[in-house]
Write a protein that holds these residues in place. Structure first.
Motif, PDB file in Angstrom:
ATOM      1  N   SER A  32     -14.172  10.942  -7.821  1.00  0.00           N
ATOM      2  CA  SER A  32     -13.543  11.192  -6.524  1.00  0.00           C
ATOM      3  C   SER A  32     -12.698   9.980  -6.148  1.00  0.00           C
ATOM      4  CB  SER A  32     -14.612  11.418  -5.461  1.00  0.00           C
ATOM      5  OG  SER A  32     -15.323  10.206  -5.217  1.00  0.00           O
ATOM      6  N   PRO A  33     -11.758  10.142  -5.205  1.00  0.00           N
ATOM      7  CA  PRO A  33     -10.966   8.991  -4.752  1.00  0.00           C
ATOM      8  C   PRO A  33     -11.821   7.827  -4.256  1.00  0.00           C
ATOM      9  CG  PRO A  33      -9.946  11.016  -4.016  1.00  0.00           C
ATOM     10  CD  PRO A  33     -11.264  11.402  -4.626  1.00  0.00           C
ATOM     11  N   LEU A  34     -12.952   8.127  -3.616  1.00  0.00           N
ATOM     12  CA  LEU A  34     -13.833   7.065  -3.122  1.00  0.00           C
ATOM     13  C   LEU A  34     -14.438   6.279  -4.278  1.00  0.00           C
ATOM     14  CD1 LEU A  34     -15.151   5.705  -0.691  1.00  0.00           C
ATOM     15  CD2 LEU A  34     -17.003   7.391  -0.847  1.00  0.00           C
ATOM     16  N   LEU A  35     -14.865   6.982  -5.317  1.00  0.00           N
ATOM     17  CA  LEU A  35     -15.450   6.307  -6.466  1.00  0.00           C
ATOM     18  C   LEU A  35     -14.390   5.555  -7.268  1.00  0.00           C
ATOM     19  CD1 LEU A  35     -18.048   8.957  -7.696  1.00  0.00           C
ATOM     20  CD2 LEU A  35     -18.479   6.817  -6.476  1.00  0.00           C
ATOM     21  N   VAL A  36     -13.167   6.062  -7.283  1.00  0.00           N
ATOM     22  CA  VAL A  36     -12.076   5.333  -7.928  1.00  0.00           C
ATOM     23  C   VAL A  36     -11.888   3.981  -7.245  1.00  0.00           C
ATOM     24  CG1 VAL A  36      -9.583   5.283  -8.319  1.00  0.00           C
ATOM     25  CG2 VAL A  36     -10.879   7.353  -8.835  1.00  0.00           C
ATOM     26  N   LYS A  37     -12.000   3.959  -5.924  1.00  0.00           N
ATOM     27  CA  LYS A  37     -11.877   2.698  -5.191  1.00  0.00           C
ATOM     28  C   LYS A  37     -12.981   1.727  -5.590  1.00  0.00           C
ATOM     29  CE  LYS A  37      -9.439   4.361  -1.078  1.00  0.00           C
ATOM     30  NZ  LYS A  37      -9.471   4.494   0.405  1.00  0.00           N
ATOM     31  N   GLU A  38     -14.188   2.226  -5.825  1.00  0.00           N
ATOM     32  CA  GLU A  38     -15.290   1.364  -6.265  1.00  0.00           C
ATOM     33  C   GLU A  38     -14.988   0.759  -7.626  1.00  0.00           C
ATOM     34  OE1 GLU A  38     -19.187   2.994  -6.116  1.00  0.00           O
ATOM     35  OE2 GLU A  38     -18.922   3.901  -4.145  1.00  0.00           O
ATOM     36  N   VAL A  39     -14.478   1.575  -8.535  1.00  0.00           N
ATOM     37  CA  VAL A  39     -14.128   1.075  -9.870  1.00  0.00           C
ATOM     38  C   VAL A  39     -13.028   0.023  -9.765  1.00  0.00           C
ATOM     39  CG1 VAL A  39     -13.111   1.708 -12.089  1.00  0.00           C
ATOM     40  CG2 VAL A  39     -14.885   3.156 -11.075  1.00  0.00           C
ATOM     41  N   LEU A  40     -12.025   0.289  -8.934  1.00  0.00           N
ATOM     42  CA  LEU A  40     -10.939  -0.671  -8.747  1.00  0.00           C
ATOM     43  C   LEU A  40     -11.464  -1.996  -8.206  1.00  0.00           C
ATOM     44  CD1 LEU A  40      -8.168   1.642  -7.274  1.00  0.00           C
ATOM     45  CD2 LEU A  40      -7.993   0.321  -9.386  1.00  0.00           C
ATOM     46  N   HIS A  41     -12.428  -1.937  -7.297  1.00  0.00           N
ATOM     47  CA  HIS A  41     -13.007  -3.159  -6.738  1.00  0.00           C
ATOM     48  C   HIS A  41     -13.689  -3.971  -7.836  1.00  0.00           C
ATOM     49  CE1 HIS A  41     -14.929  -5.793  -3.799  1.00  0.00           C
ATOM     50  NE2 HIS A  41     -16.074  -5.591  -4.436  1.00  0.00           N
TER      51      HIS A  41
END
Length: 237
Positions: free
Chosen positions: A169-178
């Motif tokens: 999901s977009p939220l989990l993509v943000k976690e990976v990016l972090h």
């Protein structure tokens, strides 16, 4: 190609059987930088990454890693020189979390990888809590974190990643990016093949792959200034 490049791929042709997928692909990654290889499905991203890490043999061209010609060498030898690979699947679902990390640590050549595993649990505390559970029990985002930890277990200089956003999901993509931004801050070089333009946030430079050819290479700012590229490939505004 810059003389200080950690990875240099020059004129790479590759494919499967009678099907050619890549034509004369050039790409380089310098120490500590994040390079994004952008392209749609079918552009040849996975084929290129597999040729870099030795899972398929390049038909033409040269691949140099840490100054050594590795074009004809095995994947295990490339790993010993500091390049690890995280595929789209990322983990072995039937193995436990700790077993997955231990598999990644085999390239260290140490009899006991516990120190490295403990270090990675410090970076990914959720994995410590679940370390005896099978990887299949993890959420999609947690599996990606485990895949990153597994790839980092060999203490690489360069982490090569195939579509880390796949299935998230977009939220989990943000976690990976972090997480990836933090790794970049620690000096790890990253080569990320993606079609998700969110990864431009952490990129130093961008290569656009289309139909097996590099169509653009440059900085994120240079890509943003290229209006036809923005609209034709990624719909950037």
């Amino acid at each position: 190609m810059p003389p200080d490049a950690l990875l240099q791929a020059s004129g790479i042709d590759a494919g499967y059987g009678t099907m050619q997928v890549l034509w004369g692909v050039d790409l380089d990654v310098r120490p500590g930088e994040t390079v994004l290889l952008l392209g749609a499905n079918g552009a040849g991203k996975t084929t290129f990454l597999k040729s870099l890490v030795g899972l398929i043999q390049a038909r033409r061209g040269q691949i140099k890693l840490a100054g050594q010609d590795v074009t004809q060498t095995r994947s295990s030898d490339r790993m010993k020189l500091g390049m690890t690979y995280m595929s789209e699947l990322a983990v072995f679902p039937d193995l436990s979390i700790e077993e997955n990390i231990r598999v990644g640590a085999e390239a260290l050549g140490h009899a006991d990888p516990r120190a490295r595993i403990e270090e990675l649990y410090g970076v990914f505390p959720v994995l410590r809590e679940k370390r005896r559970n099978p990887a299949s029990s993890l959420s999609g985002g947690q599996r990606k974190m485990l895949g990153i930890a597994k790839a980092l277990a060999a203490d690489p200089k360069l982490l090569v990643m195939d579509e880390p956003s796949a299935g998230l999901s977009p939220l989990l993509v943000k976690e990976v990016l972090h997480v990836l931004a933090d790794l970049r801050g620690r000096g790890l070089a990253l080569l990320i093949a993606e079609q998700n333009i969110s990864f431009l946030e952490i990129a130093t430079r961008v290569f656009v792959l289309e139909g097996g050819h590099i169509r653009f290479s440059g900085t994120v700012a240079e890509m943003s200034d290229n209006e036809s590229l923005r609209q034709a490939y990624f719909g950037l505004k």
